[in-house]
Design an enzyme around this catalytic site. Structure first.
Site, PDB file in Angstrom:
ATOM      1  CG  ASP A 167      -4.938   2.760  -7.939  1.00  0.00           C
ATOM      2  OD1 ASP A 167      -4.640   1.608  -8.309  1.00  0.00           O
ATOM      3  OD2 ASP A 167      -6.072   3.248  -8.095  1.00  0.00           O
TER       4      ASP A 167
ATOM      5  CG  HIS B 173      -4.497  -4.798  -2.985  1.00  0.00           C
ATOM      6  ND1 HIS B 173      -5.613  -5.585  -2.805  1.00  0.00           N
ATOM      7  CD2 HIS B 173      -4.918  -3.507  -2.830  1.00  0.00           C
ATOM      8  CE1 HIS B 173      -6.658  -4.817  -2.559  1.00  0.00           C
ATOM      9  NE2 HIS B 173      -6.262  -3.553  -2.568  1.00  0.00           N
TER      10      HIS B 173
ATOM     11  CB  SER C 168       2.023   7.535   2.718  1.00  0.00           C
ATOM     12  OG  SER C 168       3.282   7.694   3.296  1.00  0.00           O
TER      13      SER C 168
END
Length: 286
Positions: free
Chosen positions: A90, A147, A251
């Site tokens: 995301d 992921h 980050s």
């Protein structure tokens, strides 16, 4: 003037000391104080807790537990077509383009060396020359687990010491070579499209960078580049959509692919919001 002051302060502040101090505080189980800070953070950044596996803030004993919260199983459907790449995180696209003459675009007027980003090893960087990259910025409100875009076998992991500048859009537009000078963890996977690099970039107040196979990589902070090479028969193997790492506080992730092996989605441009599991691009026919 205010923006200039914000950048100047980043050069002057003891960023590592500040980040490690915040990391210790975030790991503390402070009872009512922790709960207050979590609820304050949710309100301040409008965090969507309805997506979390545990939506009640009272479930989280520490701020780190909250920040690395898992999502409910149906919150991020994964693109399943075998020719598709899945979005790894995301966040929002910072930049996305070809790697030209070994350089990666950081922001308007700024670029940096892909070889330096990967730790300076010419052999490690060579397969990505002329390939494609995408830089994705994770804001404080975002889900902070990373992921896999596609199936891969880990070949090499490199810890690269460095600075801890903020990685927000303002800093990216003002600090030269930002992502290649900040502390980072480089992960090189062998995949059906050749090598793929996922680079987890540290930042101010990022308390920790972790991977699922090795746990916490930083802290502690090192002063030398460290490298781990994995034998094919024992190397970690991850499937598309599997978690590979996480940040404790926000980050940036930089993804690199070999030339002509993938086509990243044309709908992705700087500023485009991203959701883990959606279509990131497609595998080119060979």
């Amino acid at each position: 003037m205010i923006d200039h002051l914000k950048i100047l302060l980043q050069y002057l502040l003891p960023k590592h000391l500040l980040s490690r101090l915040v990391g210790r505080l975030a790991a503390m189980e402070g009872g009512n104080l922790t709960q207050y800070l979590i609820r304050l953070f949710i309100r301040r950044y409008q965090v969507n807790m309805s997506e979390a596996l545990h939506p009640d803030p009272a479930h989280y004993a520490s701020f780190n537990d909250f920040f690395t919260r898992p999502l409910s199983p149906d919150a991020r459907p994964l693109v399943t077509a075998p020719e598709t790449l899945a979005m790894p995180v995301d966040g929002a696209i910072s930049q996305l383009a070809p790697i030209q003459q070994g350089r990666i675009i950081q922001a308007k007027g700024h670029d940096y060396s892909a070889r330096t980003l990967l730790g300076g090893d010419k052999t490690l960087a060579a397969p990505f020359m002329g390939g494609d990259f995408a830089t994705i910025y994770l804001a404080p409100k975002d889900y902070h687990r990373i992921h896999m875009p596609l199936d891969g076998t880990l070949r090499t992991m490199v810890y690269v010491p460095g600075e801890l500048f903020s990685v927000n859009p303002l800093t990216a537009s003002r600090v030269p070579g930002l992502f290649a000078r900040n502390e980072r963890v480089v992960c090189i996977f062998d995949t059906q499209v050749g090598p793929m690099a996922l680079v987890l970039v540290g930042a101010t107040i990022v308390a920790s960078i972790e991977t699922t196979w090795a746990g916490t990589i930083t802290p502690p902070v090192g002063k030398r580049i460290q490298r781990w090479d994995y034998a094919p028969e024992t190397a970690p193997r991850l499937n598309k959509g599997d978690e590979m790492g996480r940040f404790k506080l926000g980050s940036t992730v930089v993804c690199l692919f070999a030339p002509d092996r993938v086509t990243l989605s044309a709908e992705l441009t700087p500023g485009t919001p991203t959701r883990m599991g959606t279509e990131f691009g497609r595998i080119n026919p060979q």
